[in-house]
Write an enzyme that holds these catalytic residues in place. Structure first.
Site, PDB file in Angstrom:
ATOM      1  N   ASN A 117     -37.922  76.314  31.064  1.00  0.00           N
ATOM      2  CA  ASN A 117     -38.797  75.174  31.331  1.00  0.00           C
ATOM      3  C   ASN A 117     -40.102  75.335  30.566  1.00  0.00           C
ATOM      4  OD1 ASN A 117     -40.482  73.190  32.511  1.00  0.00           O
ATOM      5  ND2 ASN A 117     -41.110  74.667  34.070  1.00  0.00           N
ATOM      6  N   PHE A 121     -46.351  70.290  33.001  1.00  0.00           N
ATOM      7  CA  PHE A 121     -46.857  69.379  34.049  1.00  0.00           C
ATOM      8  C   PHE A 121     -46.944  67.911  33.628  1.00  0.00           C
ATOM      9  CE2 PHE A 121     -49.782  73.012  35.824  1.00  0.00           C
ATOM     10  CZ  PHE A 121     -48.661  73.669  36.318  1.00  0.00           C
ATOM     11  N   SER A 180     -47.775  78.682  36.450  1.00  0.00           N
ATOM     12  CA  SER A 180     -46.904  78.117  35.421  1.00  0.00           C
ATOM     13  C   SER A 180     -47.262  78.729  34.077  1.00  0.00           C
ATOM     14  CB  SER A 180     -47.083  76.598  35.343  1.00  0.00           C
ATOM     15  OG  SER A 180     -46.520  76.143  34.127  1.00  0.00           O
ATOM     16  N   ASN A 182     -46.791  77.339  31.278  1.00  0.00           N
ATOM     17  CA  ASN A 182     -46.845  76.283  30.259  1.00  0.00           C
ATOM     18  C   ASN A 182     -48.181  75.552  30.141  1.00  0.00           C
ATOM     19  OD1 ASN A 182     -44.030  76.660  29.623  1.00  0.00           O
ATOM     20  ND2 ASN A 182     -43.642  75.791  31.645  1.00  0.00           N
ATOM     21  N   THR A 183     -49.176  75.962  30.920  1.00  0.00           N
ATOM     22  CA  THR A 183     -50.525  75.418  30.754  1.00  0.00           C
ATOM     23  C   THR A 183     -51.409  76.586  30.328  1.00  0.00           C
ATOM     24  OG1 THR A 183     -50.201  73.684  32.402  1.00  0.00           O
ATOM     25  CG2 THR A 183     -52.473  74.320  31.947  1.00  0.00           C
ATOM     26  N   LYS A 215     -48.970  79.780  44.782  1.00  0.00           N
ATOM     27  CA  LYS A 215     -47.686  80.120  44.147  1.00  0.00           C
ATOM     28  C   LYS A 215     -47.942  81.066  42.985  1.00  0.00           C
ATOM     29  CE  LYS A 215     -43.502  78.059  42.254  1.00  0.00           C
ATOM     30  NZ  LYS A 215     -42.723  76.836  42.128  1.00  0.00           N
ATOM     31  N   ASN A 244     -42.735  81.708  40.656  1.00  0.00           N
ATOM     32  CA  ASN A 244     -42.548  80.727  39.592  1.00  0.00           C
ATOM     33  C   ASN A 244     -41.558  81.320  38.564  1.00  0.00           C
ATOM     34  OD1 ASN A 244     -43.083  78.483  37.834  1.00  0.00           O
ATOM     35  ND2 ASN A 244     -45.073  78.293  38.833  1.00  0.00           N
TER      36      ASN A 244
HETATM   37  C1  FMN Z   1     -37.513  72.368  34.786  1.00  0.00           C
HETATM   38  C2  FMN Z   1     -38.417  73.077  35.734  1.00  0.00           C
HETATM   39  C3  FMN Z   1     -39.644  72.515  36.070  1.00  0.00           C
HETATM   40  C4  FMN Z   1     -40.490  73.194  36.965  1.00  0.00           C
HETATM   41  N1  FMN Z   1     -41.690  72.620  37.267  1.00  0.00           N
HETATM   42  C5  FMN Z   1     -42.498  73.260  38.166  1.00  0.00           C
HETATM   43  C6  FMN Z   1     -43.744  72.681  38.540  1.00  0.00           C
HETATM   44  O1  FMN Z   1     -44.113  71.599  38.105  1.00  0.00           O
HETATM   45  N2  FMN Z   1     -44.510  73.366  39.425  1.00  0.00           N
HETATM   46  C7  FMN Z   1     -44.138  74.572  39.973  1.00  0.00           C
HETATM   47  O2  FMN Z   1     -44.867  75.124  40.790  1.00  0.00           O
HETATM   48  N3  FMN Z   1     -42.953  75.123  39.639  1.00  0.00           N
HETATM   49  C8  FMN Z   1     -42.144  74.504  38.752  1.00  0.00           C
HETATM   50  N4  FMN Z   1     -40.951  75.072  38.411  1.00  0.00           N
HETATM   51  C9  FMN Z   1     -40.591  76.383  38.991  1.00  0.00           C
HETATM   52  C10 FMN Z   1     -39.707  76.225  40.209  1.00  0.00           C
HETATM   53  O3  FMN Z   1     -40.372  75.555  41.266  1.00  0.00           O
HETATM   54  C11 FMN Z   1     -39.251  77.608  40.718  1.00  0.00           C
HETATM   55  O4  FMN Z   1     -40.393  78.344  41.128  1.00  0.00           O
HETATM   56  C12 FMN Z   1     -38.527  78.417  39.642  1.00  0.00           C
HETATM   57  O5  FMN Z   1     -37.711  77.583  38.855  1.00  0.00           O
HETATM   58  C13 FMN Z   1     -37.652  79.507  40.261  1.00  0.00           C
HETATM   59  O6  FMN Z   1     -36.712  78.948  41.145  1.00  0.00           O
HETATM   60  P1  FMN Z   1     -35.177  78.650  40.727  1.00  0.00           P
HETATM   61  O7  FMN Z   1     -34.637  79.907  40.122  1.00  0.00           O
HETATM   62  O8  FMN Z   1     -34.518  78.250  42.008  1.00  0.00           O
HETATM   63  O9  FMN Z   1     -35.219  77.547  39.736  1.00  0.00           O
HETATM   64  C14 FMN Z   1     -40.102  74.429  37.524  1.00  0.00           C
HETATM   65  C15 FMN Z   1     -38.852  74.977  37.174  1.00  0.00           C
HETATM   66  C16 FMN Z   1     -38.025  74.321  36.295  1.00  0.00           C
HETATM   67  C17 FMN Z   1     -36.711  74.965  35.929  1.00  0.00           C
END
Ligand code: FMN
Length: 372
Positions: A117, A121, A180, A182-183, A215, A244
């Site tokens: 990812n 945002f 995150s 990505n910022t 988080k 995250n």
């Molecule tokens: C495509 C994508 C977008 C995500 N966007 C956010 C986000 O906007 N804010 C956030 O706190 N975490 C974001 N996450 C992280 C997820 O909430 C989660 O913490 C992370 O993917 C680990 O969980 P998982 O293995 O079940 O995916 C994103 C993850 C993915 C894959």
């Protein structure tokens, strides 16, 4: 099974973000038709008393939630609850609307059961999300609101404050996303002095008390994790969300595969061991005094059960749902309820921390128990 065939034949060939958008639209449209919503809820919504959890001052019908990032603009939280999620964390929402990074910005690593990812945002901003959340039914799902920094913001604290003023009145709990990848610069806010300043600023912006969580990233050192856990107790945070996505590529089977070198955070199966280790450390350090929400690589009921027994009061998933399909939450809920009964317990809450080792001697003993 049907979803798996559809996935291999069609979905895996399309751009991942496009598939997410189409799937979200389909679920939301179905849920808007009242008889279909009733049907969905009858078939899929968790009703087993063994799954009920009281946490953060709210009643959760199941400890399984949809992780942040899936419902970025708070456009479908009711529909995801109809699929069986016990709560939905919307966001990340930023004070100002922003387009995010150029596409493609979600990549599938199908063999790894992972995603990359680098969305950055994209969202319509806090005012638009507040407008959507304002209409929430009082008896509707538990909704957490996850806020992050607008990319162009010069003053991060003021930017979070602006989001909090607009969104807090409509949230059941609030999450400060400082993790995150990505910022640019966002993860630097995990340094304890910056985090303490951010928490103070956000508290100042809250007009009424609201559970506040942070988080965190899986890439923090153990010392930094301990420092954040101690800070959370000192500042009387209500909880931590771990974790995250990771920027570490060594967790992959083939760190040289195509797309892997691409910028972004890895989610899903490769993250599982580290997310579990982070949870265990936080639980040991905080001695069960915080509500811990576990996320990262949860794919099966066994994974969810393991996190709960390691100290998570609630669990969340994103990637497991993407690969598992619309019936995935029901499978996890059923599996969890079976495990509760097999363990001779009356509710999942009794299992929280059952496998956890004793607290570390260095942990701070401040703050009241929020886990109940
Ligand atoms: C495509 C994508 C977008 C995500 N966007 C956010 C986000 O906007 N804010 C956030 O706190 N975490 C974001 N996450 C992280 C997820 O909430 C989660 O913490 C992370 O993917 C680990 O969980 P998982 O293995 O079940 O995916 C994103 C993850 C993915 C894959």
């Amino acid at each position: 099974m049907l979803y798996r065939v559809l996935y291999v034949l069609l979905l895996a060939r399309l751009d991942a973000e496009r598939v997410h958008r189409l799937a979200a639209r389909a679920v939301i449209a179905t849920d808007r038709v009242r008889p279909l919503r009733r049907l969905l809820r009858t078939l899929l919504a968790p009703r087993d008393p063994a799954l009920r959890v009281r946490a953060l001052g709210r009643d959760f019908p199941s400890p399984l939630g949809l992780a942040a990032g899936f419902d970025k603009d708070a456009a479908g939280f009711e529909a995801y609850a109809s699929l069986g999620f016990g709560f939905v964390e919307v966001g990340t929402i930023t004070a100002e609307g922003q387009p995010g990074n150029p596409r493609p910005r979600i990549l599938r690593l199908t063999r790894e059961r992972a995603l990359v990812n680098r969305m950055g945002f994209p969202n319509a901003g806090a005012a638009a999300a507040a407008q959507r959340l304002r209409g929430r039914a009082p008896a509707g799902p538990v909704v957490g609101v996850n806020v992050g920094r607008t990319r162009t913001a010069l003053n991060a604290e003021a930017d979070y404050q602006a989001s909090v003023r607009m969104l807090a009145p409509h949230a059941d709990y609030l999450v400060l996303n400082v993790s995150s990848p990505n910022t640019p610069g966002l993860r630097d806010m995990q340094a304890v002095d910056r985090l303490a300043a951010l928490i103070a600023a956000v508290r100042e912006a809250l007009a009424a008390p609201l559970p506040l969580l942070v988080k965190i990233a899986p890439d923090l050192s153990d010392e930094d994790l301990d420092a954040i856990a101690d800070l959370a107790l000192r500042e009387r945070l209500d909880g931590l969300i771990a974790t995250n996505t990771t920027i570490d590529r060594d967790c992959l089977h083939d760190p040289c595969a195509p797309d892997v070198a691409a910028e972004g955070g890895i989610s899903g199966a490769p993250l599982k061991p580290r997310a579990l280790a982070v949870l265990r450390r936080l639980h040991a350090r905080t001695d069960g005094r915080l509500t811990l929400i576990a996320v990262g690589g949860i794919e099966t009921a066994d994974d969810a059960w393991e996190r709960i027994r390691a100290g998570a009061t609630l669990v969340q998933a994103y990637t497991g749902f993407v690969y598992g399909g619309p019936l995935w939450p029901r499978r996890i809920n059923r599996g969890l309820a079976r495990r509760v009964r097999a363990a001779g317990l009356s509710g999942v809450r009794e299992a929280v921390g059952a496998d956890a080792p004793a607290a570390s001697p260095g942990g701070v003993r401040a703050g009241s128990s929020q886990a109940g």
